[in-house]
Scaffold this active site. Structure first.
Site, PDB file in Angstrom:
ATOM      1  N   PHE A 150       0.862  -1.190   0.000  1.00  8.37           N
ATOM      2  CA  PHE A 150       0.000   0.000   0.000  1.00  8.37           C
ATOM      3  C   PHE A 150       0.894   1.234   0.000  1.00  8.37           C
ATOM      4  CE2 PHE A 150      -2.580   3.475   1.284  1.00  8.37           C
ATOM      5  CZ  PHE A 150      -3.830   3.197   0.780  1.00  8.37           C
ATOM      6  N   ASP A 235       9.431   2.978   1.413  1.00  2.72           N
ATOM      7  CA  ASP A 235       8.241   3.713   1.832  1.00  2.72           C
ATOM      8  C   ASP A 235       8.108   3.523   3.346  1.00  2.72           C
ATOM      9  OD1 ASP A 235       5.754   4.584   2.558  1.00  2.72           O
ATOM     10  OD2 ASP A 235       4.722   3.792   0.797  1.00  2.72           O
ATOM     11  N   LYS A 264       2.597  10.892   7.330  1.00  2.00           N
ATOM     12  CA  LYS A 264       1.783  10.533   8.498  1.00  2.00           C
ATOM     13  C   LYS A 264       2.179  11.262   9.784  1.00  2.00           C
ATOM     14  CE  LYS A 264       0.066   6.062   6.896  1.00  2.00           C
ATOM     15  NZ  LYS A 264      -1.358   6.137   6.787  1.00  2.00           N
TER      16      LYS A 264
HETATM   17  C1  LIG Z   1       3.023   2.745   3.583  1.00  2.00           C
HETATM   18  C2  LIG Z   1       2.128   3.846   3.087  1.00  2.00           C
HETATM   19  N1  LIG Z   1       2.507   4.574   2.033  1.00  2.00           N
HETATM   20  C3  LIG Z   1       1.739   5.583   1.557  1.00  2.00           C
HETATM   21  C4  LIG Z   1       0.535   5.883   2.131  1.00  2.00           C
HETATM   22  C5  LIG Z   1      -0.307   6.993   1.592  1.00  2.00           C
HETATM   23  O1  LIG Z   1      -0.299   8.094   2.439  1.00  2.00           O
HETATM   24  P1  LIG Z   1      -1.473   9.197   2.336  1.00  2.00           P
HETATM   25  O2  LIG Z   1      -2.722   8.545   2.785  1.00  2.00           O
HETATM   26  O3  LIG Z   1      -0.999  10.315   3.222  1.00  2.00           O
HETATM   27  O4  LIG Z   1      -1.541   9.607   0.908  1.00  2.00           O
HETATM   28  C6  LIG Z   1       0.101   5.147   3.235  1.00  2.00           C
HETATM   29  C7  LIG Z   1      -1.210   5.443   3.864  1.00  2.00           C
HETATM   30  O5  LIG Z   1      -1.821   4.668   4.547  1.00  2.00           O
HETATM   31  C8  LIG Z   1       0.913   4.096   3.723  1.00  2.00           C
HETATM   32  O6  LIG Z   1       0.545   3.349   4.770  1.00  2.00           O
END
Ligand SMILES: Cc1ncc(COP(=O)(O)O)c(C=O)c1O
Length: 472
Positions: A150, A235, A264
């Site tokens: 994700f 990520d 986050k």
């Molecule tokens: C690992 C990871 N990357 C990217 C994102 C995307 O972040 P955003 O919701 O701020 O766009 C999330 C969101 O849950 C995430 O858990």
């Protein structure tokens, strides 16, 4: 004239579900009502939420990982108030931001092998930037990503999302994105050997299901990326900033990615912000001439409120030793849950690092429980977790989520400030609820009753879909 936001909140809060049903996401309201999560919280402080009756809830969801330092931290609030009270020359655009410079300097102190920072407004925007930077830096088209990954829901991020439920109906997505299984070095080498792959993007621990790699995976992946000239993009949007007991989760395996993504909890839970930390040569390939000085960017990135929230968050993390707290409380909880797994046959495995913990349930061995497990699985895969999640909120005031669509894992992502007494609360509540779930069929009827009460107009066969709560 001024707008009295608190008065407005108080006057209209009882209408929140009606407003959302009418003007926003009606399906979300149905999900909340069906599982009895429509609590109408009035306040948030630290790791706790408070409902209309003043009852206190322990939040193990943290707004999908946003509230590492807890809700409404006084240091963040005071920093934000200062920005508002002062008259900073915010977002001049044809000048540069002081606070962005200082936050970049501070972030890079934690990740000393990287040299540049690019700020964004969210996690998905950080991912988009990483994909663009990787393609232009390597002059290659391909992106490799993992099943169940994700990375966000805008088009680039969605193209590297390893879960069909998010992608379905939104195609066509970006070309040249290749999915491989997580934790499989052979598959990675086959993908990279074409030498057409700009980047391998992955979460060091996957949020969905809380997948923890084997110890050779991340070092092996880094070596393969080096061998084939592919950039390694970590990520760390969910795992970073102390969540796993290190500043970055990759540090557990000595990882030095070419690009690291944060978002986050950098927001302090108040002002959205993301950051792309990269090697200088990558950054210089993107911003390579004066006429390309704004070739990638976003109007609100680097705004003073976001930068101040980031700086204040790092300040709190350090002064309250939250990385250390995540490590020690995580160890305590992991060990408590592992002991519980020895006592309860439906609790299969406990995974995680620091305060990112997955508790996986699975088919029982005893005949007595098998029929009930199979019944729930037939209605909807992963429905069993609702036997745990619903009473945790209803009876123990613990807010927690299922770790992904159709998978029988519950994910704990608490604020990093949790105390020993919060851990006792968690251990006691889970023990009681898991023990009750083994007393079937009473527990199943109690689940069915809750679902019935909250969705009387729906057929039983629809409950599964309705209760596959959204999760990340
Ligand atoms: C690992 C990871 N990357 C990217 C994102 C995307 O972040 P955003 O919701 O701020 O766009 C999330 C969101 O849950 C995430 O858990």
């Amino acid at each position: 004239m001024s707008l009295q936001v608190s008065e407005l909140f108080a006057a209209r809060e009882a209408e929140r579900y009606a407003l959302h049903s009418r003007y926003l996401n009606e399906q979300m309201v149905r999900v909340l009502r069906t599982i009895g999560f429509d609590r109408g919280y009035l306040k948030g402080a630290g790791q706790y939420l408070f409902d209309r009756k003043g009852d206190r809830y322990l939040d193990l969801l943290s707004g999908w990982g946003v509230f590492a330092i807890g809700r409404n931290h006084p240091v963040v609030r005071s920093a934000l108030k200062e920005v508002l009270d002062d008259s900073f020359p915010n977002l001049v655009q044809m000048d540069v931001s002081v606070l962005a410079g200082v936050l970049a300097e501070r972030l890079l102190r934690y990740v000393p092998h990287l040299e540049k920072v690019f700020f964004t407004n969210s996690g998905t925007e950080a991912v988009e930037a990483a994909l663009k930077f990787s393609r232009t830096a390597t002059a290659r088209p391909g992106i490799v990503y993992c099943s169940h990954a994700f990375h966000g829901l805008s088009y680039g991020s969605l193209s590297v999302n390893g879960d069909e439920i998010f992608r379905s109906g939104f195609g066509p997505l970006l070309p040249d994105c290749l999915e491989i299984p997580f934790n499989d070095l052979g598959a990675l080498e086959r993908a990279l050997s074409s030498r057409q792959i700009a980047a391998f993007i992955l979460e060091p621990l996957q949020g969905k299901g809380v997948a923890v790699p084997s110890d050779d995976y991340l070092p092996g992946a880094a070596a393969l990326c080096r061998k084939y000239g592919t950039l390694l993009v970590a990520d760390e949007i969910q795992t970073g900033l102390g969540r796993t007991g290190r500043f970055l989760a990759g540090e557990h395996w000595g990882l030095e990615p070419d690009i690291v993504l944060l978002a986050k909890s950098l927001s302090g839970g108040h002002v959205p912000v993301g950051a792309v930390l990269t090697r200088k040569w990558i950054f210089d390939k993107v911003f390579d001439r004066m006429d390309r000085a704004v070739v990638h960017g976003s109007t609100f990135a680097k705004n003073d409120l976001a930068m101040a929230a980031g700086l204040a968050t790092l300040e709190v993390m350090e002064s309250e030793k939250l990385i250390e707290n995540a490590a020690s409380k995580g160890e305590r909880l992991l060990s408590a849950f592992r002991k519980m797994a020895e006592r309860h046959e439906l609790l299969k495995t406990v995974r995680g690092k620091g305060l990112m913990i997955g508790i996986e349930f699975g088919a029982p061995s005893s005949l007595r429980l098998k029929a009930s497990w199979n019944l729930l699985e037939t209605v909807s895969s992963g429905l069993f977790c609702q036997l745990i999640v619903i009473p945790l909120l209803k009876e123990h005031r613990i807010l927690v989520q299922v770790a992904g669509h159709g998978i029988p894992t519950i994910k704990l992502l608490p604020p990093l400030i949790i105390s020993d007494s919060d851990c006792e609360w968690i251990e006691h509540a889970f023990e009681a609820v898991i023990a009750a779930a083994h007393r079937v069929p009473a527990s199943i009827w109690s689940l069915a009753k809750t679902l019935m009460e909250n969705a009387v107009q729906k057929k039983v066969s629809n409950f599964g879909e309705q209760t596959s709560t959204p999760s990340r």
